[in-house]
Design an enzyme around this catalytic site. Sequence first.
Site, PDB file in Angstrom:
ATOM      1  N   LYS A   1      74.977 -41.921-117.859  1.00 35.06           N
ATOM      2  CA  LYS A   1      76.160 -42.075-118.710  1.00 35.06           C
ATOM      3  C   LYS A   1      76.040 -43.339-119.560  1.00 35.06           C
ATOM      4  O   LYS A   1      76.328 -43.311-120.758  1.00 35.06           O
ATOM      5  CB  LYS A   1      77.419 -42.111-117.858  1.00 35.06           C
ATOM      6  CG  LYS A   1      78.638 -41.645-118.604  1.00 35.06           C
ATOM      7  CD  LYS A   1      79.726 -41.199-117.665  1.00 35.06           C
ATOM      8  CE  LYS A   1      80.174 -42.247-116.728  1.00 35.06           C
ATOM      9  NZ  LYS A   1      79.513 -42.637-115.553  1.00 35.06           N
TER      10      LYS A   1
ATOM     11  N   THR B   1      73.203 -44.787-120.332  1.00 32.45           N
ATOM     12  CA  THR B   1      72.097 -44.479-121.241  1.00 32.45           C
ATOM     13  C   THR B   1      72.618 -43.703-122.448  1.00 32.45           C
ATOM     14  O   THR B   1      72.264 -43.997-123.600  1.00 32.45           O
ATOM     15  CB  THR B   1      71.024 -43.657-120.488  1.00 32.45           C
ATOM     16  OG1 THR B   1      70.710 -44.331-119.279  1.00 32.45           O
ATOM     17  CG2 THR B   1      69.779 -43.479-121.316  1.00 32.45           C
TER      18      THR B   1
ATOM     19  N   ARG C   1      80.702 -51.558-118.610  1.00 34.87           N
ATOM     20  CA  ARG C   1      81.182 -52.382-117.499  1.00 34.87           C
ATOM     21  C   ARG C   1      80.051 -53.237-116.937  1.00 34.87           C
ATOM     22  O   ARG C   1      78.889 -52.837-116.979  1.00 34.87           O
ATOM     23  CB  ARG C   1      81.752 -51.458-116.420  1.00 34.87           C
ATOM     24  CG  ARG C   1      82.948 -50.663-116.908  1.00 34.87           C
ATOM     25  CD  ARG C   1      83.115 -49.365-116.163  1.00 34.87           C
ATOM     26  NE  ARG C   1      81.955 -48.501-116.359  1.00 34.87           N
ATOM     27  CZ  ARG C   1      81.490 -47.647-115.482  1.00 34.87           C
ATOM     28  NH1 ARG C   1      82.103 -47.522-114.316  1.00 34.87           N
ATOM     29  NH2 ARG C   1      80.433 -46.916-115.732  1.00 34.87           N
TER      30      ARG C   1
ATOM     31  N   LYS D   1      70.427 -47.796-106.294  1.00 38.47           N
ATOM     32  CA  LYS D   1      70.673 -47.213-107.607  1.00 38.47           C
ATOM     33  C   LYS D   1      70.123 -48.071-108.744  1.00 38.47           C
ATOM     34  O   LYS D   1      69.895 -47.584-109.847  1.00 38.47           O
ATOM     35  CB  LYS D   1      72.179 -46.992-107.775  1.00 38.47           C
ATOM     36  CG  LYS D   1      72.529 -45.966-108.832  1.00 38.47           C
ATOM     37  CD  LYS D   1      74.017 -45.623-108.759  1.00 38.47           C
ATOM     38  CE  LYS D   1      74.439 -44.747-109.918  1.00 38.47           C
ATOM     39  NZ  LYS D   1      75.883 -44.490-109.909  1.00 38.47           N
TER      40      LYS D   1
ATOM     41  N   ALA E   1      84.264 -46.252-110.137  1.00 38.29           N
ATOM     42  CA  ALA E   1      85.476 -45.479-110.421  1.00 38.29           C
ATOM     43  C   ALA E   1      85.906 -44.643-109.218  1.00 38.29           C
ATOM     44  O   ALA E   1      86.974 -44.051-109.240  1.00 38.29           O
ATOM     45  CB  ALA E   1      85.250 -44.579-111.626  1.00 38.29           C
TER      46      ALA E   1
ATOM     47  N   PHE F   1      81.640 -42.676-113.405  1.00 39.90           N
ATOM     48  CA  PHE F   1      81.328 -41.413-112.723  1.00 39.90           C
ATOM     49  C   PHE F   1      81.774 -40.192-113.536  1.00 39.90           C
ATOM     50  O   PHE F   1      81.620 -40.183-114.751  1.00 39.90           O
ATOM     51  CB  PHE F   1      81.905 -41.409-111.305  1.00 39.90           C
ATOM     52  CG  PHE F   1      81.260 -42.431-110.408  1.00 39.90           C
ATOM     53  CD1 PHE F   1      79.877 -42.508-110.298  1.00 39.90           C
ATOM     54  CD2 PHE F   1      82.022 -43.345-109.689  1.00 39.90           C
ATOM     55  CE1 PHE F   1      79.275 -43.457-109.475  1.00 39.90           C
ATOM     56  CE2 PHE F   1      81.419 -44.298-108.872  1.00 39.90           C
ATOM     57  CZ  PHE F   1      80.054 -44.347-108.776  1.00 39.90           C
TER      58      PHE F   1
ATOM     59  N   PHE G   1      65.532 -34.978-120.452  1.00 44.89           N
ATOM     60  CA  PHE G   1      64.517 -35.466-119.520  1.00 44.89           C
ATOM     61  C   PHE G   1      63.245 -34.709-119.857  1.00 44.89           C
ATOM     62  O   PHE G   1      63.301 -33.581-120.356  1.00 44.89           O
ATOM     63  CB  PHE G   1      64.987 -35.204-118.086  1.00 44.89           C
ATOM     64  CG  PHE G   1      64.253 -36.010-117.054  1.00 44.89           C
ATOM     65  CD1 PHE G   1      64.272 -37.402-117.117  1.00 44.89           C
ATOM     66  CD2 PHE G   1      63.560 -35.396-116.020  1.00 44.89           C
ATOM     67  CE1 PHE G   1      63.589 -38.159-116.159  1.00 44.89           C
ATOM     68  CE2 PHE G   1      62.882 -36.149-115.069  1.00 44.89           C
ATOM     69  CZ  PHE G   1      62.901 -37.528-115.143  1.00 44.89           C
TER      70      PHE G   1
ATOM     71  N   TRP H   1      66.682 -41.538-124.432  1.00 41.13           N
ATOM     72  CA  TRP H   1      65.856 -42.248-123.452  1.00 41.13           C
ATOM     73  C   TRP H   1      64.432 -42.380-124.003  1.00 41.13           C
ATOM     74  O   TRP H   1      63.845 -43.455-123.977  1.00 41.13           O
ATOM     75  CB  TRP H   1      65.842 -41.471-122.129  1.00 41.13           C
ATOM     76  CG  TRP H   1      65.092 -42.159-121.021  1.00 41.13           C
ATOM     77  CD1 TRP H   1      65.569 -43.123-120.182  1.00 41.13           C
ATOM     78  CD2 TRP H   1      63.723 -41.962-120.649  1.00 41.13           C
ATOM     79  NE1 TRP H   1      64.605 -43.536-119.309  1.00 41.13           N
ATOM     80  CE2 TRP H   1      63.448 -42.840-119.564  1.00 41.13           C
ATOM     81  CE3 TRP H   1      62.697 -41.133-121.120  1.00 41.13           C
ATOM     82  CZ2 TRP H   1      62.201 -42.911-118.949  1.00 41.13           C
ATOM     83  CZ3 TRP H   1      61.457 -41.202-120.491  1.00 41.13           C
ATOM     84  CH2 TRP H   1      61.214 -42.084-119.422  1.00 41.13           C
TER      85      TRP H   1
END
Lengths: 586, 586
Positions: free
Chosen positions: A79, A81, A102, A113, A294, A322, A410, A438
């Site tokens: 998200k 990214t 954030r 993560k 969140a 999220f 991806f 990406w």
Amino acid sequence: MAWDATKLKDWQIAEEAEKNMPTVEELVEKLNLEKDELIPYGRTPKVDFLKMMERLKDKPDGKYIEVTAITPTPLGEGKTTTTLGLIEGLAKRGQNVGGAVRQPSGGPTMNIKGTAAGGGNALLIPMTEFSLGLTGDINDIMNAHNLCMVALNARMQHEANYTDEELAKRGLKRLDIDPKNVEMGWVIDYAAQGLRNIIIGIGGKKDGFQMQSKFGIAVGSELMAILAVAKDLPDLRERIGKIIVAYSKTGQPVTTRDLEVDGAMTAWMRNTINPTICYSAEGQPVMVHAGPFANIAIGQSSVIADRLGLKMFDYHVTESGFAADIGFEKFWNVKARLGGLKPNVSVLVATIRALKMHGGGPQVVPGRPLPEEYTKENLELVEKGCANLLHHLNIIKKSGIVPVVCVNGFYTDTEAEINLIKKIVREAGARCAHSDHWLNGGDGALELADAVMDACKEESQFKCLYPLEMPLRERVELIAKEVYGADGVDWAPEAEAKAKRFESDPYYADFSTMMVKTHLSLSHDPTLKGVPKGWRLPIRDVLVYGGAKFLCPMAGAISLMPGTGSDPAYRRIDVDTKTGKVMGLF
Amino acid sequence: MAWDATKLKDWQIAEEAEKNMPTVEELVEKLNLEKDELIPYGRTPKVDFLKMMERLKDKPDGKYIEVTAITPTPLGEGKTTTTLGLIEGLAKRGQNVGGAVRQPSGGPTMNIKGTAAGGGNALLIPMTEFSLGLTGDINDIMNAHNLCMVALNARMQHEANYTDEELAKRGLKRLDIDPKNVEMGWVIDYAAQGLRNIIIGIGGKKDGFQMQSKFGIAVGSELMAILAVAKDLPDLRERIGKIIVAYSKTGQPVTTRDLEVDGAMTAWMRNTINPTICYSAEGQPVMVHAGPFANIAIGQSSVIADRLGLKMFDYHVTESGFAADIGFEKFWNVKARLGGLKPNVSVLVATIRALKMHGGGPQVVPGRPLPEEYTKENLELVEKGCANLLHHLNIIKKSGIVPVVCVNGFYTDTEAEINLIKKIVREAGARCAHSDHWLNGGDGALELADAVMDACKEESQFKCLYPLEMPLRERVELIAKEVYGADGVDWAPEAEAKAKRFESDPYYADFSTMMVKTHLSLSHDPTLKGVPKGWRLPIRDVLVYGGAKFLCPMAGAISLMPGTGSDPAYRRIDVDTKTGKVMGLF
């Protein structure tokens, strides 16, 4: 133009991108700012919120774009990214664009993560500063929060050791705090499962008051929630004084103001009100303000950052945490309502990996290689998984905000898989773009940028799900059914007793409802993927944030303090002692 | 010129003084620096240590002046005030002067003693930044330290829950940590007595390893000691990897490196290596680096800051913590030795208040009005109390550094009292000056400045009290007798067993000895004032700082976590929400 994200690690791309990062002087010129509106902190200036807002208050707002996601795998679906890719894409289209994200927590950054800096050619720089404390907002929150806990425990000790007369000599009146009814715990910004449940105050009468206590993760502090929703410094100050720390033995709330610690807490937090400016890898300004999580916290970039961004940019892109059931729902019914904000477009991020998981693919476990279903074409799993996507799309539609679905690309994605998703989304009446930010940065995000600009031409019909007048239990019922897809709500007796008390006390009448629920399922059970059917939402407790003015129903067994796994990221982080550069962040 | 310190509170004087505070650009010009040697952080730049040291490495050092004190009352006797007054006085005499002080801890700032910013016309600005976190060094230390504790507890949990094979899959080898033999605790930067002794890990098998644990104050962290003595970044990195966190069940040390957390800890601390520049109220640059609490920690401004200051200034004034028995002794035998530093002059600060206390005056209690003995002339108490002063003077003489006694003026001091002290000090063969910097700033400190410049003409005969080859127990005996004036040392059996182990293990051969002892008496008993006679020093434990390379004998009942009193400073601190300014710091 873009760096080879298939070969370079994120921290290596960041190092390259930072060579072209704007200086404070360049940023002032580019955005037509006054010089003293930016306060330099190393390479990452803070915005002087009071000054800039005063100058720009009559300027019309830009377009307001929010980014949310489908139910993620435990790896996250990019998200941040996508937020950064969209900003880069809009800039490639010649737009004056910026955003707000954030600040990452040390918990995930040091655990499994990794940092929340995005990735590849759509990452946030300077990455080291961003990942490791930035300009100190989380530390300020931690210090302000724990000062309150010091005040609480010291006060309980002194009240136990002194008579009323001895207290009066010190200008103190007995608060008579009930050690079995303490609302707040301590905080630390790590996933420290060993501090979840603790006993403190062991020793003699000067070694503190002995009691059970707890630690939560710092970014989940009520002070972070206050920072996310505060309109300005007077609002921040007032909210900090209303935090309910504990209750007296007669059940009266004991606040930060009663402990006479609210002024000093605000002093620790005085600088947090100014967002920090970082950049996308391609150099667009991105404000960093407030915190993640969140599921257990509000997990939104702040009202303040968005208010600033809407004045500074023609397109302001902000992120909620999220998926749309949990982060977007709070964006919609809590943050936007409290901030008086009117969003235009919501981007719903999906990955083919997550869709396959929802379609019935094998479990995705952080730190382990992905099963073959995720690396080879599988149209059946994708199609089944789109039910989760469509559910989230419907949540956004209920808010009146115009949705745009983004398939975050991806390298294992196939043409057929992508086209299948586009077809399903378009049949549901929404725009859909595949985006390769990406791999290719802004050049990879042009399809997404165009879809978003097009969607911004539609008029937003923004409205909240419920009026603030609706009683707590009705609201939770509505959120459970309309947003999560539950059949109803089951209240634990203690939680229901609390809810009834809040409903009957006019003090809580204008409090927001901030759900605490796992982000790993539409339901409260993280193992249920896709769109769970035939289930009821169990509420086991309701937390009170008196300063943020939130009532927080807790669904299921979720903890306010995550745990550190057996192969955490800190094992691979180090510093090059010749240059002082940090290596190994991801 | 000077502000009326009898009417204005310290934070109000600071607010006025800050209107004339140099900008980063002005400082660069004034000190002939390169622009990129200062990294701006709001109003307080950090020095880029690597860059500046590289440019100035061949420049001869300036004069090196240390400031220490007699045994203080619990209120402190104005050592920082005198440090700043001396800097201001030397500047009035046209000298190129600067200094280094320690960053204050949130413990005292929020408790009874207040911030360590000096006072009156000899205070440190910007006062709010200085008092509330500055550029984040203490937060960085706290985060690095607690990450290590997270790693420890998570590792113990995973080792309890997984077999050797399951650990091996994660690249882990069983460390088999003994929960009853853990060296380190957690840290928080407050006086949080309730966290001194705790039990953590209550709950299920995923809620951490259940064990007894503890919190100390963050500025007392071994990481702070490492920051104070590290020569540069490679030295910092190496030391961080050698911290002994716990022991295995077979008694083997378990280090930060064994927990694979030392690289990430260094990453959190990467910015701490650069001292922050603040200013005296009259605008002279003062570096802020490392931390206080010379009783339970090293309590010195850093080797790095002093190395920089000696290159930048003709006169560099640095501070050691508390009195000459505890702070100066560490300056002399630990910091100066490790840093290869050769001090010229030590200023011994005394107040007439403290001398009267040592002469037999009534107890001085923080927060309560001073008894009449302290506010009216009393030559007898002063004369008797000078024994304490002369004892500290002798400590300094043993180091070969040239001493200058400074009577830090207070408005109740009488001419006769001042002259009596001068007579006694001069008869003991040392210089003595009375100084009114609190009231008059640099103009009030000219007598002191002249005495210090004169003393700097003498050649320093600096030598350490003992060679590093001397075994631990002999060293402690020597310090106890020669510095504290004890008759000898009594070792608790457990402490002596540890000492013997360290003496026989060549790994500890070059470790420094860092005493942990109260600062409120020359002895281990804080109630014994003046020069206690006929007593022995009890050592109850020896802490090991494997990274700092310190062995720390603990004398008496001192705690590594202070307590918050019943009338703490936070009650009076607040923020003006119109301007964002902090009020009520003192």
